[in-house]
Design an enzyme around this catalytic site. Structure first.
Site, mmCIF file in Angstrom:
data_model
loop_
_atom_site.group_PDB
_atom_site.id
_atom_site.type_symbol
_atom_site.label_atom_id
_atom_site.label_comp_id
_atom_site.label_asym_id
_atom_site.label_seq_id
_atom_site.Cartn_x
_atom_site.Cartn_y
_atom_site.Cartn_z
ATOM 1 N N HIS A 88 0.617 -1.162 0.088
ATOM 2 C CA HIS A 88 -0.121 -0.039 0.105
ATOM 3 C C HIS A 88 0.828 0.795 -0.185
ATOM 4 C CE1 HIS A 88 -3.945 -2.110 1.847
ATOM 5 N NE2 HIS A 88 -3.285 -2.243 1.514
ATOM 6 N N CYS A 139 -6.900 2.483 5.375
ATOM 7 C CA CYS A 139 -7.431 1.180 5.650
ATOM 8 C C CYS A 139 -6.715 0.692 7.189
ATOM 9 C CB CYS A 139 -7.525 0.006 4.699
ATOM 10 S SG CYS A 139 -5.678 -0.319 4.260
ATOM 11 N N CYS A 158 -2.914 -0.003 7.393
ATOM 12 C CA CYS A 158 -2.349 1.512 7.372
ATOM 13 C C CYS A 158 -2.944 2.126 8.765
ATOM 14 C CB CYS A 158 -2.660 2.368 5.757
ATOM 15 S SG CYS A 158 -1.646 1.262 4.335
ATOM 16 N N GLU A 182 0.807 3.774 2.221
ATOM 17 C CA GLU A 182 1.086 4.458 2.659
ATOM 18 C C GLU A 182 2.206 3.357 3.525
ATOM 19 O OE1 GLU A 182 -1.875 3.456 1.623
ATOM 20 O OE2 GLU A 182 -3.529 4.478 3.199
#
Length: 163
Positions: free
Chosen positions: A59, A89, A92, A61
């Site tokens: 991801h 999410c 993260c 992040e």
């Protein structure tokens, strides 16, 4: 860099995160981008790479946090701010908590897995760290990129089924 207001700061750095999201989209990834700043300077920037990297952890992040820890030489990012085009999410959000990032700014809300207020707010759970959260910065542009990406993806999938 000097900003006249916090809103100007948020929009400027969200624009930089949007640039990262556009890179992700150009390689077929879900257009999510992130930047981490310290003292109004970008420390690192990243974008989603889950499909190209074939890894659920890639991801934007997480990549940005990982790079910032390496650059700054430690896991505590207590002087940094995270700007990301999509609401974090659960994974993260957990990384934000664990890296002690004091401020998270996101663009589009995520009603399916958003963990900074849409579906759940993990930052309100009584963990040892609670970042400030600002949502909806340049929301139209951020959510528009995602909507366009998924609309195009649905068209591609439909045409593959018709072949």
């Amino acid at each position: 860099m000097i900003f006249e207001s916090d809103n100007d700061r948020c929009e400027y750095f969200m624009g930089k995160a949007i640039e990262q999201a556009k890179i992700a989209r150009s390689i077929g990834e879900v257009p999510v981008g992130a930047v981490i700043t310290r003292n109004d300077e970008i420390i690192t920037a990243a974008f989603n790479r889950r499909e190209t990297g074939r890894n659920a952890l890639y991801h934007a992040e997480l990549d940005a946090i990982d790079k910032a820890c390496t650059i700054l030489g430690g896991w505590r990012l207590w002087q940094c701010e995270l700007y990301v085009t999509l609401e974090p999410c659960p994974m993260c959000a957990g990384a934000v908590i664990n890296s002690r990032i004091p401020k998270v700014v996101f663009g589009a809300y995520d009603m399916k897995s958003g963990s900074a207020g849409s579906l759940i707010n993990l930052f309100e759970v009584p963990y040892n760290h609670k970042p400030e959260v600002i949502g909806g910065v340049l929301e139209e542009e951020c959510s528009g990129m995602l909507s366009e990406f998924f609309a195009e993806l649905r068209i591609k999938l439909k045409s593959k089924r018709n072949i």
